[in-house]
Write a protein that holds these residues in place. Structure first.
Motif, mmCIF file in Angstrom:
data_model
loop_
_atom_site.group_PDB
_atom_site.id
_atom_site.type_symbol
_atom_site.label_atom_id
_atom_site.label_comp_id
_atom_site.label_asym_id
_atom_site.label_seq_id
_atom_site.Cartn_x
_atom_site.Cartn_y
_atom_site.Cartn_z
ATOM 1 N N UNK A 140 0.869 -1.397 0.210
ATOM 2 C CA UNK A 140 -0.180 -0.507 0.360
ATOM 3 C C UNK A 140 0.527 1.180 -0.040
ATOM 4 N N UNK A 141 2.033 1.195 -0.711
ATOM 5 C CA UNK A 141 2.623 2.406 -0.876
ATOM 6 C C UNK A 141 3.293 2.413 -2.317
ATOM 7 N N UNK A 142 2.928 4.078 -2.663
ATOM 8 C CA UNK A 142 3.227 4.329 -4.524
ATOM 9 C C UNK A 142 4.174 3.351 -5.003
ATOM 10 N N UNK A 143 4.406 3.410 -6.453
ATOM 11 C CA UNK A 143 4.684 2.539 -6.556
ATOM 12 C C UNK A 143 5.721 0.965 -6.817
ATOM 13 N N UNK A 144 4.576 0.416 -5.595
ATOM 14 C CA UNK A 144 5.195 -0.551 -5.316
ATOM 15 C C UNK A 144 5.072 -1.842 -6.524
ATOM 16 N N UNK A 145 5.002 -1.503 -7.492
ATOM 17 C CA UNK A 145 4.461 -1.734 -8.590
ATOM 18 C C UNK A 145 5.500 -1.984 -9.840
ATOM 19 N N UNK A 146 6.816 -1.252 -9.267
ATOM 20 C CA UNK A 146 8.089 -0.563 -10.051
ATOM 21 C C UNK A 146 8.734 -2.465 -9.731
ATOM 22 N N UNK A 147 9.591 -2.614 -11.683
ATOM 23 C CA UNK A 147 10.510 -3.485 -11.359
ATOM 24 C C UNK A 147 10.966 -3.745 -9.941
ATOM 25 N N UNK A 148 11.891 -5.144 -9.786
ATOM 26 C CA UNK A 148 12.819 -5.247 -8.795
ATOM 27 C C UNK A 148 11.530 -5.397 -7.386
ATOM 28 N N UNK A 149 11.101 -5.176 -7.293
ATOM 29 C CA UNK A 149 9.667 -5.576 -6.020
ATOM 30 C C UNK A 149 8.959 -6.386 -6.356
ATOM 31 N N UNK A 150 9.413 -7.579 -5.480
ATOM 32 C CA UNK A 150 8.438 -8.948 -5.522
ATOM 33 C C UNK A 150 8.309 -9.706 -4.588
ATOM 34 N N UNK A 151 7.639 -10.573 -4.173
ATOM 35 C CA UNK A 151 7.006 -11.165 -3.220
ATOM 36 C C UNK A 151 8.299 -11.728 -2.462
ATOM 37 N N UNK A 152 8.014 -11.774 -1.309
ATOM 38 C CA UNK A 152 9.232 -12.790 -0.218
ATOM 39 C C UNK A 152 8.796 -14.420 -0.220
ATOM 40 N N UNK A 153 8.337 -14.162 -0.349
ATOM 41 C CA UNK A 153 7.572 -16.104 -0.350
ATOM 42 C C UNK A 153 7.931 -16.368 -2.115
ATOM 43 N N UNK A 154 7.920 -16.447 -3.089
ATOM 44 C CA UNK A 154 8.204 -16.300 -4.111
ATOM 45 C C UNK A 154 9.275 -16.139 -4.751
ATOM 46 N N UNK A 155 10.387 -15.339 -3.870
ATOM 47 C CA UNK A 155 11.649 -15.337 -3.749
ATOM 48 C C UNK A 155 11.824 -16.727 -3.559
#
Length: 446
Positions: free
Chosen positions: A248-263
C-alpha cells in the motif's frame, strides 16, 4: 515475471555475486547434527522433570523427558518413536521450530542457568536415526472403507493424512503445487533444511500407505468444496495462506519489487544457487520469519547491503530474538518503527522511502518524518492472506474453527495457517492436523 527477466530489466539485480564454493558454504546446515557422544552429553543435562514445563510449551505435547532419557540410554530409535507418536513431522520441526521461544525457553536449565537443554538438536538426532531405517514405524489399521479428502499437502494436511491412514481410512490429498510439502518445501530458508530433507520426509511419511496425492488442484479454481463434500466421507482443509498482502505504498508495482515468499520458493527449488539473481541493495519489509529468511538468504547470495524494515519496535517482531540475532550476525541491518510510503525509480526501484512511526496510545501512526534507502530489490514480507474461504464462516481473515478444527460446514474441518487459532508455525499446523484427524476418525466411527 521470472527472476531472470527481472534481473535483465532491473540494473543491480544479478546472479553469481559470489563464487559457487562460497555460496555452498553459506547455505550449509545451520546446525550440524550431533555425533552420538555429543548427543549423550547433551541428554545428560536433562533433569527429567516429572511435571516438565517443556512438554506444556510444545504445541504437539511431545514427551520430551522420556525421549531424552531414551537417548541417554542409547536407544535413539525408541526416542524417535516417542516423538513421532505426537508429531509425525518431528524431523522438520527439530530443524525449524523456534525452540528458543517454546520448549527450550521453558526448560528448567534455562531458568536456572540461562542455558537450556538443546531439545531441538536432540530431537533431530533421534528422528534422523529412525528415518534412516528402511521400514516405516507405523502400520495401518484394518480398512474402514471410508475415504477422506485433504486439501493441501503442507504440514497440517500431511499430519492429518498420516493419522487418518493409521486409523485405516483412505486419504486423497489435493495440492496446487507440483510437489508436496507446502511451507516445508517452499517457504523455509534453505540452510535450515539441507539435502532435500523436506522431500525425503514426505516420502518417509507416505510409507504408512493409503495416501494418494493429486497435484495441480487448487480450491476455487479446478476444485470445489461442494464436489469434495459430496464425493468423500469428510474433508480437511490445510490450505495455508497463498496470498501476499500489499505494501500500500506508491510505486510498489515497479520492477525489482516482489513477494518474499516467491523469492524463497525460487531459492528452495533452485538446483544451482549461483544462477539466482539478487540485488546489491536489498530492503525487506516485514517483521516475521519470512522477512528474516528472505533477508538472510539475500545476504548469503551476495547482496552487499540488506535491511529489514519493520513498522513496530523490536519486541513486537513475530520473528524470535534468536532469528533477529541470526540476521544481524549475517550482516543484515534491522530498522524499527518505519513503514513504506513510496518506491522511487524510473520503471525499476532505485530507492524506498520509509516513514517513521509511533504509537500514541490510539494505534500506530506515521510521524511525517521520512528517510530514503537505496534499493534495487524490495521484498514484501508483511503477511499472507487466505485466497479462498470456500464459503465458510471466517474469524477475521481466516477460516473460523471450533474444537479440533470443525468449520461452519458439517463434515468439513480445517487446520494450519488457514484456520483461526494458533500461531503460524509448522509445529502448530502439525498439532492441528493431527487433532482434526482424531476428531474426523471419531465422527466417522460414530
Amino acid at each position: 515475471m521470472s527472476d531472470r527477466q527481472n534481473s535483465q530489466m532491473t540494473p543491480g539485480i544479478a546472479a553469481a555475486r559470489l563464487p559457487a564454493d562460497t555460496i555452498a558454504e553459506n547455505f550449509a546446515d545451520l546446525h550440524a547434527p550431533y555425533a552420538p557422544h555429543e548427543a549423550a552429553v547433551a541428554a545428560d543435562r536433562c533433569y527429567f522433570c516429572h511435571d516438565a514445563p517443556c512438554v506444556t510449551a510444545c504445541p504437539t505435547g511431545i514427551n520430551i523427558p522420556l525421549f531424552i532419557r531414551q537417548i541417554s540410554t542409547g536407544t535413539p530409535e525408541a526416542a524417535a518413536k516417542t516423538i513421532f507418536d505426537s508429531n509425525i513431522l518431528g524431523g522438520m520441526c527439530a530443524r525449524v521450530c523456534p525452540t528458543e521461544d517454546l520448549c527450550e525457553q521453558a526448560c528448567v536449565r534455562e531458568l536456572a542457568e540461562g542455558k537450556p537443554v538443546e531439545i531441538g538438536r536432540l530431537q533431530r538426532h533421534a528422528t534422523d536415526a529412525l528415518m534412516a531405517k528402511q521400514s516405516h514405524p507405523y502400520e495401518r489399521a484394518l480398512s474402514t472403507g471410508k475415504c477422506v479428502a485433504v486439501v493441501g499437502a503442507g504440514p497440517a494436511g500431511l499430519a492429518c493424512a498420516h493419522r487418518l491412514a493409521m486409523h485405516g481410512h483412505d486419504v486423497n490429498i489435493y495440492d496446487a503445487a507440483d510437489k508436496p510439502g507446502g511451507l516445508n518445501e517452499f517457504g523455509i530458508a534453505a540452510y535450515k533444511t539441507t539435502d532435500s530433507f523436506a522431500a525425503r520426509e514426505v516420502d518417509w511419511l507416505l510409507g504408512i500407505g493409503g495416501i494418494d496425492i493429486k497435484y495441480g488442484q487448487r480450491l476455487g479454481e479446478n476444485l470445489s468444496l461442494d464436489s469434495l463434500a459430496e464425493a468423500y466421507d469428510a474433508v480437511f482443509l490445510g490450505l495455508g495462506l497463498g496470498g501476499v498482502n500489499a505494501l500500500r505504498a506508491d510505486g510498489e508495482d515497479k520492477d525489482g519489487v516482489r513477494d518474499a515468499v516467491d523469492f524463497i520458493a525460487d531459492l528452495r527449488q533452485s538446483s544451482d544457487l549461483t544462477t539466482l539473481p539478487v540485488g546489491r541493495d536489498v530492503v525487506v519489509i516485514g517483521g516475521g520469519m519470512t522477512a528474516v529468511d528472505a533477508a538472510v538468504q539475500s545476504k548469503l547470495l551476495g547482496a552487499q547491503n540488506v535491511t529489514i524494515a519493520y513498522r513496530r519496535g523490536r519486541d513486537a517482531m513475530s520473528a524470535s530474538r534468536y532469528e533477529q540475532d541470526l540476521a544481524a550476525s549475517k550482516g543484515v541491518h534491522l530498522m524499527f518503527n518505519v513503514q513504506p510510503v513510496a518506491v522511487h525509480g524510473n520503471g525499476a526501484v532505485r530507492e524506498i522511502e520509509l516513514e517513521y512511526t509511533a504509537d500514541d496510545g490510539a494505534g500506530l501512526k506515521g510521524t511525517g518524518e521520512t528517510v530514503r534507502l537505496r534499493a534495487d530489490q524490495v521484498f514484501k514480507a508483511i503477511g499472507q492472506s487466505l485466497e479462498t474461504d470456500a464459503e465458510l464462516a471466517l474469524n477475521g481473515r481466516k477460516i473460523a474453527v471450533t474444537g479440533a478444527g470443525r468449520t461452519s460446514r458439517d463434515g468439513v474441518w480445517a487446520g494450519g495457517d488457514c484456520a483461526s487459532g494458533g500461531d503460524d508455525l509448522t509445529v502448530t499446523a502439525v498439532a492441528e492436523g493431527r487433532d482434526a484427524a482424531e476428531d474426523i476418525h471419531a465422527a466417522l466411527s460414530a
